[in-house]
Design an enzyme around this catalytic site. Structure first.
Site, PDB file in Angstrom:
ATOM      1  N   PHE A   1      42.462   2.997  13.260  1.00 39.84           N
ATOM      2  CA  PHE A   1      41.306   2.660  14.076  1.00 39.84           C
ATOM      3  C   PHE A   1      41.605   1.370  14.819  1.00 39.84           C
ATOM      4  CE2 PHE A   1      36.868   3.402  14.925  1.00 39.84           C
ATOM      5  CZ  PHE A   1      36.758   4.728  14.599  1.00 39.84           C
TER       6      PHE A   1
ATOM      7  N   GLN B   1      28.335  -5.477  21.892  1.00 41.89           N
ATOM      8  CA  GLN B   1      29.553  -4.693  22.090  1.00 41.89           C
ATOM      9  C   GLN B   1      29.315  -3.487  22.987  1.00 41.89           C
ATOM     10  OE1 GLN B   1      31.535  -2.293  18.752  1.00 41.89           O
ATOM     11  NE2 GLN B   1      32.977  -3.915  19.211  1.00 41.89           N
TER      12      GLN B   1
ATOM     13  N   HIS C   1      31.018  -0.080  23.915  1.00 43.79           N
ATOM     14  CA  HIS C   1      32.052   0.808  23.392  1.00 43.79           C
ATOM     15  C   HIS C   1      32.736   1.482  24.569  1.00 43.79           C
ATOM     16  CE1 HIS C   1      34.074   4.001  21.277  1.00 43.79           C
ATOM     17  NE2 HIS C   1      33.732   3.472  20.127  1.00 43.79           N
TER      18      HIS C   1
ATOM     19  N   LEU D   1      28.299   8.678  22.490  1.00 42.20           N
ATOM     20  CA  LEU D   1      29.563   8.102  22.068  1.00 42.20           C
ATOM     21  C   LEU D   1      30.611   9.143  21.698  1.00 42.20           C
ATOM     22  CD1 LEU D   1      30.427   5.116  21.440  1.00 42.20           C
ATOM     23  CD2 LEU D   1      30.472   5.910  19.094  1.00 42.20           C
TER      24      LEU D   1
ATOM     25  N   GLU E   1      36.021   6.159  18.592  1.00 44.41           N
ATOM     26  CA  GLU E   1      37.352   5.616  18.716  1.00 44.41           C
ATOM     27  C   GLU E   1      38.364   6.475  17.962  1.00 44.41           C
ATOM     28  OE1 GLU E   1      36.840   1.437  18.566  1.00 44.41           O
ATOM     29  OE2 GLU E   1      38.698   1.249  17.434  1.00 44.41           O
TER      30      GLU E   1
ATOM     31  N   ARG F   1      37.692  -3.155  21.108  1.00 45.75           N
ATOM     32  CA  ARG F   1      36.799  -2.500  22.049  1.00 45.75           C
ATOM     33  C   ARG F   1      36.515  -3.323  23.286  1.00 45.75           C
ATOM     34  NH1 ARG F   1      32.766   0.123  17.600  1.00 45.75           N
ATOM     35  NH2 ARG F   1      34.293   1.674  16.955  1.00 45.75           N
TER      36      ARG F   1
ATOM     37  N   HIS G   1      26.592  -0.573  22.696  1.00 46.52           N
ATOM     38  CA  HIS G   1      26.826   0.086  21.429  1.00 46.52           C
ATOM     39  C   HIS G   1      26.329  -0.699  20.219  1.00 46.52           C
ATOM     40  CE1 HIS G   1      28.757   2.720  18.642  1.00 46.52           C
ATOM     41  NE2 HIS G   1      29.631   1.827  18.230  1.00 46.52           N
TER      42      HIS G   1
ATOM     43  N   ARG H   1      32.967  -6.753  17.205  1.00 49.65           N
ATOM     44  CA  ARG H   1      33.130  -6.050  15.941  1.00 49.65           C
ATOM     45  C   ARG H   1      34.277  -5.052  16.026  1.00 49.65           C
ATOM     46  NH1 ARG H   1      31.430  -0.937  14.065  1.00 49.65           N
ATOM     47  NH2 ARG H   1      30.217  -0.521  15.919  1.00 49.65           N
TER      48      ARG H   1
HETATM   49  C1  LIG Z   1      27.098   6.473  18.087  1.00 49.16           C
HETATM   50  C2  LIG Z   1      27.493   5.413  17.117  1.00 49.16           C
HETATM   51  C3  LIG Z   1      28.680   5.514  16.409  1.00 49.16           C
HETATM   52  C4  LIG Z   1      29.060   4.551  15.505  1.00 49.16           C
HETATM   53  N1  LIG Z   1      30.222   4.704  14.831  1.00 49.16           N
HETATM   54  C5  LIG Z   1      30.566   3.777  13.909  1.00 49.16           C
HETATM   55  C6  LIG Z   1      31.746   3.931  13.148  1.00 49.16           C
HETATM   56  O1  LIG Z   1      32.480   4.888  13.293  1.00 49.16           O
HETATM   57  N2  LIG Z   1      32.056   3.004  12.243  1.00 49.16           N
HETATM   58  C7  LIG Z   1      31.247   1.934  12.033  1.00 49.16           C
HETATM   59  O2  LIG Z   1      31.578   1.145  11.166  1.00 49.16           O
HETATM   60  N3  LIG Z   1      30.129   1.757  12.741  1.00 49.16           N
HETATM   61  C8  LIG Z   1      29.763   2.656  13.678  1.00 49.16           C
HETATM   62  N4  LIG Z   1      28.615   2.480  14.396  1.00 49.16           N
HETATM   63  C9  LIG Z   1      27.738   1.362  14.117  1.00 49.16           C
HETATM   64  C10 LIG Z   1      26.915   1.626  12.883  1.00 49.16           C
HETATM   65  O3  LIG Z   1      26.672   3.000  12.753  1.00 49.16           O
HETATM   66  C11 LIG Z   1      25.567   0.974  12.917  1.00 49.16           C
HETATM   67  O4  LIG Z   1      25.699  -0.327  13.275  1.00 49.16           O
HETATM   68  C12 LIG Z   1      24.933   1.018  11.552  1.00 49.16           C
HETATM   69  O5  LIG Z   1      24.830   2.343  11.138  1.00 49.16           O
HETATM   70  C13 LIG Z   1      23.591   0.384  11.527  1.00 49.16           C
HETATM   71  O6  LIG Z   1      22.963   0.667  10.295  1.00 49.16           O
HETATM   72  P1  LIG Z   1      21.612   0.016   9.891  1.00 49.16           P
HETATM   73  O7  LIG Z   1      21.311   0.485   8.522  1.00 49.16           O
HETATM   74  O8  LIG Z   1      21.685  -1.427  10.110  1.00 49.16           O
HETATM   75  O9  LIG Z   1      20.559   0.563  10.924  1.00 49.16           O
HETATM   76  P2  LIG Z   1      20.055   2.021  11.298  1.00 49.16           P
HETATM   77  O10 LIG Z   1      20.829   3.079  10.656  1.00 49.16           O
HETATM   78  O11 LIG Z   1      19.898   2.056  12.763  1.00 49.16           O
HETATM   79  O12 LIG Z   1      18.629   2.084  10.626  1.00 49.16           O
HETATM   80  C14 LIG Z   1      17.534   1.360  11.109  1.00 49.16           C
HETATM   81  C15 LIG Z   1      16.375   1.693  10.228  1.00 49.16           C
HETATM   82  O13 LIG Z   1      15.327   0.805  10.483  1.00 49.16           O
HETATM   83  C16 LIG Z   1      14.132   1.491  10.637  1.00 49.16           C
HETATM   84  N5  LIG Z   1      13.265   0.696  11.487  1.00 49.16           N
HETATM   85  C17 LIG Z   1      13.542   0.167  12.690  1.00 49.16           C
HETATM   86  N6  LIG Z   1      12.475  -0.489  13.167  1.00 49.16           N
HETATM   87  C18 LIG Z   1      11.512  -0.360  12.229  1.00 49.16           C
HETATM   88  C19 LIG Z   1      10.164  -0.791  12.136  1.00 49.16           C
HETATM   89  N7  LIG Z   1       9.585  -1.494  13.103  1.00 49.16           N
HETATM   90  N8  LIG Z   1       9.451  -0.460  11.039  1.00 49.16           N
HETATM   91  C20 LIG Z   1      10.009   0.288  10.061  1.00 49.16           C
HETATM   92  N9  LIG Z   1      11.260   0.710  10.108  1.00 49.16           N
HETATM   93  C21 LIG Z   1      12.005   0.387  11.178  1.00 49.16           C
HETATM   94  C22 LIG Z   1      14.520   2.813  11.186  1.00 49.16           C
HETATM   95  O14 LIG Z   1      13.571   3.782  10.865  1.00 49.16           O
HETATM   96  C23 LIG Z   1      15.834   3.067  10.481  1.00 49.16           C
HETATM   97  O15 LIG Z   1      15.577   3.700   9.249  1.00 49.16           O
HETATM   98  C24 LIG Z   1      28.222   3.443  15.311  1.00 49.16           C
HETATM   99  C25 LIG Z   1      27.027   3.330  16.008  1.00 49.16           C
HETATM  100  C26 LIG Z   1      26.656   4.301  16.921  1.00 49.16           C
HETATM  101  C27 LIG Z   1      25.399   4.131  17.680  1.00 49.16           C
END
Ligand SMILES: Cc1cc2nc3c(=O)[nH]c(=O)nc-3n(C[C@H](O)[C@H](O)[C@H](O)COP(=O)(O)OP(=O)(O)OC[C@H]3O[C@@H](n4cnc5c(N)ncnc54)[C@H](O)[C@@H]3O)c2cc1C
Ligand code: HEM
Ligand code: SF4
Ligand code: F3S
Ligand code: FES
Lengths: 589, 149, 245, 125
Positions: A119, A243, A245, A255, A258, A289, A356, A397
């Protein structure tokens, strides 16, 4: 009168993405835990992550957590807090094993171990050659993580409040210290208000990519959690680092991981040239990236873009065996087919950078405790995941480090939140705790202007794409800030059409726009103040990294109400970077 | 609907054996057997010879004089009726929502089917191909031989 | 600066949508409402719904999040078939006639296109959707690539409910576990690391379990993840007959 | 909470319609079987009674219905085999579609083959 419900827990987790649920799994068995989430847990955007999760398991080739730390620090253009990066890299192995033990179906090596792949930015021995460090499950790693964590939560009987929007947090004074007492949530189904008290509160609300037009982020990633913290007068860190992407489907932003390049995909310009050879001679297409994204944007700017408008470049997978594509990249090739009608077996896929990931967010220390300034913690308040900034990502990142971040620091947040809750008392709830949310909602509900939420949001996104994306200047950022001020004024005059109680998404989109405006403004402001180029933040008027002045994190504070003047109500301060082993060097690949 | 707190998963109680699996299997075992039985039955009765025209008391009596056809038809009766009843039960279960009505309908179904199976079996085995009081023209030809002996 | 344009100049055209509206705060009855929107060929039905909500009628209510078919929020019935609105391209539909959009069938409708998903999730929880393995390995449990491949298909499920709500048996009384629950049970039953296949098989041997499936294939046809749902169900049926995975 | 009455008909494909047909044909055959057992039971009453009832089977109207019955049995039986293959044959789910069309062609074909002769017999009655 809106009905108000009260609940009491030990640990209250806001957000049920990877970070939130990982925290819940730590907290659930030891304390009364509630998870409040505006989406059903498995719909969180963690499920969209494709590529993988980094960990120096050394299952397929030699690797070590020190190398991983170095890559993370270097990838983040040295703005990484190295103590945090060490924890990230060290605890990565256990984080992956935890997930596997919970049932995550990783791809396997022939001898049955977790398989790993290359990666961007992950190297062996401090940059000598790419290393296979990313643990993956086809190109659905995030999906599998999210499902596995949810499954484990079901197993543990964790209590979820689904489709509850947290819109406010109540702070109160205990022993002369401001501590969080409760969060106030809006139940989408009924329109009723729930005050959920907790001894410790964990924010895991994910990112805010929707401030941009072209983004890989979900419609629901509007940064509410970060916005609430901001409105409470607590600082945000490193918000200028966003970031982009490299490989979003052109025009759509969806997306393509990568992993496509990890498996051998090549970026080409209109004339078929493998242009990354010019920008990063050693690791070429697998450069970090920010470099790849800028290189792509530069190709297009200099007229070497492909397509009728010469506004994208091409991701070439045609030299890969269809069987390899099917086995390792099934989903993302399907996106290309479904949404662009392109067959990746035989045709290159049009791609362009897409907004991203937020490197910045709610500042925390390595125990996931939220900071109220450079070093004072807010007792009982935690944050993890994309909404937080422990600063393991610094200025940029590395791919696969975020899924790692949510697991390592999600776990830590859960652990320390429980530890705190064991000794703390439930903070008293101030009277009228619901007043803030009711006022917020009523203001939107009763506003009788003629502005529309969707129009304002689109103008915001357009200006952010145009002025605060891969290339930034003082001028463009001022333009963005001006525009945001204008939009802020117009936001006062919005009106919505749905005045019902049940499932009023019209109302909530308006509320979410409020958060987007706040965060866009902070982002643009912080970007303007950082007069250098570093990692994901690239200033055309300050091309060089400036370690003398800017080897520091930005800390943004909200001071009073925004007045409409550019950046009024925002103050920037700086925070030193924690350096342990790796002195800043030029970042070359 | 106020608070939508999900019900935490509770361990499931072991239930008594249920017959669904066996019902399902029965459909699949009886099916192929019925194909042989019914298709032959239809073929012999409707395709061969005079087709539908040939069917009368004499035809039936002629067939059942042979224990082979007796057993054939009884097998068909049992397999098909139980198959059909199980099938009808599924249909009833699908479209009735009130438990009482469901029980009543399924009960009736089984009673009727049971009665018909008994009736049919009795008919086949207690059947007299040459009832003495009948018009000899309607009887199978071998009755004459029996009568004259 | 980097304002991304569409791939090529794509012609736009007017499409008619007929959407099934229902708001219990206003009326007990559901009704069809027609809208006309300007769309591009590459747009998806979700874009059309957004366009209507954002430009014409803010009260139109539906769920959505990721907008590219990975979160499972927006399963709706488009032209009579269960689809994800974000994965259904306008150009793949007959744009000369009105496109109908209505909520998925068999779950209580809450408002417009939003249904109450709780019965669906309950069925999912009832099959114990989590790995049960009592050994305490120091590192990862080993699993051969073949064993891993055995259940790959069913790990793709995003719990969108398109399958379950397309199943004629589920519509009848809503008691049937439904294909999604079985798919998720399959994911664990055939996972070589799991130790509770027998419990899950026993659960699905229930009156409302696998035996209610009438192999109508609506589920397979509806699944946006391309999971061979009916096949998975058949495999579970056979496992129950065998008494082991 | 309210379940709003269904909107349009679900537009299932072959699998769904084959099931609808299977169910309708199964129920039809079941009711026919009930009647058929009763009428056959008349052989225990008297040859006259049996023959009177059987004669009605040979009228044109009922004769046409018999065609339907033959078609229904053929379809139900052959489709039953298709279902069994879907359940037990690992490739069954893959070929269910084509198998349906084979079932349909066979059922319609055999019924058509049988029709002229049968019609002749019931019509000349
Ligand atoms: C398309 C894509 C591909 C990616 N690929 C990779 C990868 O291959 N490897 C990697 O390491 N990272 C990757 N990332 C980044 C990574 O996936 C995310 O940064 C990470 O999953 C974020 O997780 P999180 O738990 O912080 O938030 P999220 O999974 O976004 O969860 C947010 C949570 O908060 C809740 N929430 C939000 N606002 C409120 C509110 N006001 N009240 C109550 N609940 C709320 C939502 O309901 C949700 O449950 C990718 C991101 C994207 C978009
Ligand atoms: C000719 C040979 C037959 C075969 C191969 C056959 C096969 C089957 C099979 C496999 C099923 C189960 C379908 C499922 O579970 O989805 C079934 C259902 C059924 N069968 Fe038959 N059958 C035959 C004859 C009959 C007869 C003679 C009757 C009537 C008495 C009958 C009535 C039914 C009914 C009512 C159902 C239930 C349909 C449903 O649940 O949708 N079948 N058949
Ligand atoms: S099996 Fe397919 S259709 Fe069913 S819930 Fe899962 S993803 Fe959706
Ligand atoms: S639609 Fe229903 S009947 Fe079986 S094949 Fe699918 S579960
Ligand atoms: S919006 Fe996520 S699946 Fe359609």
């Amino acid at each position: 009168m809106t009905k108000v419900h009260h609940h009491e827990f030990d640990v209250v987790i806001v957000g049920a993405g990877g970070a939130g649920m990982r925290a819940a799994i730590e907290a659930g068995p030891h304390a009364r835990t509630a998870v409040i989430t505006k989406l059903f847990p498995t719909r969180s955007h963690t499920g969209a992550a494709q590529g993988g999760m980094a960990a120096a398991l050394a299952n397929v080739e030699e690797d070590s957590w020190e190398w991983h730390t170095f890559d993370t620090v270097k990838g983040g253009d040295y703005l990484v807090d190295q103590d945090a990066a060490e924890i990230l890299a060290k605890e990565s192995v256990q984080a992956v094993i935890d997930l596997e033990n919970m049932g995550l179906p990783f791809n396997r090596t022939p001898d049955g171990k977790i398989d790993q792949r290359r990666f961007g930015g992950h190297t062996r021995d401090h940059g000598k050659a790419p290393v296979r460090r990313s643990c993956y499950a086809a190109d659905r790693t995030g999906h599998m993580i999210l499902q596995t964590l949810y499954q484990t939560c079901v197993k543990l009987g964790i209590e979820f409040f689904n489709e509850f929007y947290v819109l406010d947090m109540i702070m109160t004074e205990v022993d002369g210290q401001e501590v969080p007492a409760a969060v106030v949530a809006y139940d989408l189904a009924t329109g009723e208000i729930h005050i959920v008290r907790g001894k410790s509160i964990v924010y895991a609300t994910g990112g805010f990519g929707k401030i941009f037009k072209t983004t890989s982020n979900a419609h629901t990633l509007t940064g509410d959690g970060i916005g609430i913290i901001w409105r409470k007068g607590l600082p945000l860190e490193d918000m200028e680092f966003y970031q982009f992407h490299p490989t979003g489907l052109a025009g759509l932003g969806i997306l393509l991981s990568e992993a496509a390049r990890g498996e051998g995909g090549i970026l080409r310009n209109a004339s078929g040239e493998r242009f990354m050879e010019r920008y990063a001679p050693t690791i070429k297409d697998l450069a970090p990236r920010d470099m790849v994204a800028r290189a792509m944007a530069n190709e297009v700017r200099e007229g070497r873009g492909a397509g009728p408008n010469k506004d994208y470049v091409l991701l070439d997978l045609t030299h890969l065996e269809p069987a390899v594509i099917d086995a390792k990249l099934p989903d993302i090739t399907e996106f290309a087919r479904t949404y662009l009608g392109v067959e990746p077996y035989t045709e290159p896929v049009p791609v362009f950078p897409t907004a991203h990931y937020a490197m910045g967010g709610i500042p925390t220390n390595i125990k996931a405790e939220v900071l109220r300034d450079n070093d004072t913690v807010v007792p009982g308040l935690y944050a993890a995941g994309e909404c937080a900034c422990v600063s393991v990502h610094g200025a940029n990142r590395l791919g696969t480090n975020s899924l790692l971040d949510i697991n390592v620091f999600g776990k830590r947040a859960g652990m320390y939140a429980v530890e705190y809750a064991k000794t703390a008392k439930l903070p008293p709830l101030p009277d009228n705790a619901e007043a803030g949310v009711i006022a917020l909602l009523d203001k939107v509900r009763n506003s009788k202007g003629d502005e529309k939420v969707a129009v304002l949001r689109k103008e915001l996104q357009d200006t952010m794409d145009a002025n605060a994306q891969v290339y930034r200047t003082e001028e463009s950022l001022n333009e963005a800030l001006n525009k945001i001020s204008e939009l802020r004024a117009r936001y006062e005059k919005i009106s919505i059409q749905d005045h019902g109680q049940r499932f009023n998404t019209d109302l909530l989109e308006a509320v979410e726009l409020g958060f987007l405006l706040d965060l866009a403004e902070v982002l643009a402001y912080a970007s303007r103040e950082r007069r250098e180029s570093r990692g994901g933040h690239f200033r055309e008027d300050y091309l060089e990294r400036n370690d003398d002045k800017f080897m520091v994190h930005s800390m943004l504070y909200r001071e009073g109400e925004p007045t409409g003047e550019i950046g009024a109500g925002i103050r920037v301060d700086w925070k030193p970077v924690v350096i342990t082993n790796y002195q800043p060097m030029e970042r070359k690949y | 609907m106020s608070v939508q707190i999900e019900i935490p998963n509770s361990p499931r109680k072991q239930r008594v054996t249920n017959w669904e699996k066996y019902g399902w299997l029965y459909m699949r075992i009886s099916g192929p057997l019925l194909i042989v039985l019914i298709f032959t039955h239809v073929f012999v009765n409707l395709f061969t010879g005079e087709g539908i025209k040939q069917i009368d008391f004499a035809f039936v009596a002629g067939k059942w004089a042979d224990p082979f056809w007796q057993w054939w038809d009884v097998a068909m009766l049992w397999l098909a009726l139980i198959h059909g009843t199980l099938g009808m039960r599924t249909v009833i279960n699908d479209y009735t929502e009130k438990p009482k009505l469901r029980t009543a309908l399924v009960g009736t179904l089984w009673s009727v089917s049971g009665a018909l199976i008994l009736l049919g079996t009795l008919v086949v085995f207690t059947f007299d191909p040459c009832p003495p009081t009948s018009n000899p023209d309607l009887l199978p030809s071998f009755c004459e031989a029996i009568a004259s002996s | 600066m980097s304002d991304v344009k569409e791939i090529a100049e794509i012609p736009s055209f007017t499409v008619k949508l007929s959407i099934r509206r229902f708001d219990p705060e206003k009326s007990e009855e559901a009704s069809w409402q027609e809208y006309e929107v300007e769309m591009h060929a590459t747009d998806r039905v979700l874009d059309a719904l957004h366009k209507i909500k954002w430009e014409q009628d803010g009260s139109l209510t539906f769920r959505r999040s990721c907008a590219h078919g990975v979160c499972g929020s927006d399963a709706v019935r488009i032209n009579g078939r269960n689809r994800l609105a974000c994965k259904t391209l306008i150009k793949d539909l007959d744009i000369n006639s009105t496109i109908t959009v209505e909520p998925i069938k068999g779950l209580p409708v809450e408002k417009d296109l939003i249904v109450d998903m709780n019965p669906f999730y309950q069925a999912y929880k009832d099959i114990n959707p989590f790995l049960v393995a009592n050994d305490k390995p120091e590192k990862e449990r080993l699993q051969s690539p073949e064993d891993r491949a055995r259940y790959d298909d069913t790990t793709k499920c995003i719990l969108c409910a398109a399958c379950t709500t397309s199943c004629p048996v589920f519509w009848t009384d809503g008691q049937y576990f439904g294909p999604a629950a079985i798919v998720n049970a399959h994911r664990f039953i055939f996972d070589s690391r799991d130790e509770e296949a027998d419990v899950r098989l026993d659960i699905l041997n229930d009156k409302e379990g696998v035996w209610r499936c009438r192999t109508t294939f609506n589920c397979t046809e509806a699944c946006p993840r391309g999971i061979e749902v009916t096949k998975a169900i058949a495999e579970v049926k056979q496992a129950i007959l065998r008494g082991r995975p | 909470m309210s379940v709003v009455p269904a909107g349009t008909l679900y537009r299932g494909k072959v699998g769904m319609w084959s099931w609808v047909l299977h169910r309708i044909s199964g129920v039809a055959i079941f009711f026919f079987l009930l009647v058929h057992i009763l009428d056959t039971a008349l052989v225990r009453v008297s040859p006259e009674a049996y023959n009177v009832v059987i004669e009605s089977y040979k009228t044109p109207v009922i004769g046409l219905a018999e065609l339907g019955l033959v078609g229904a049995i053929l379809f139900h039986g052959l489709n039953g085999v298709r279902i069994i293959l879907v359940d037990f044959w690992s490739k069954g789910t893959k070929y269910q579609n084509i198998m349906f069309w084979i079932v349909l062609v066979l059922a319609v074909g055999i019924t058509a083959y049988f029709t002229p002769g049968h019609l002749e017999r019931v019509l000349e009655f």
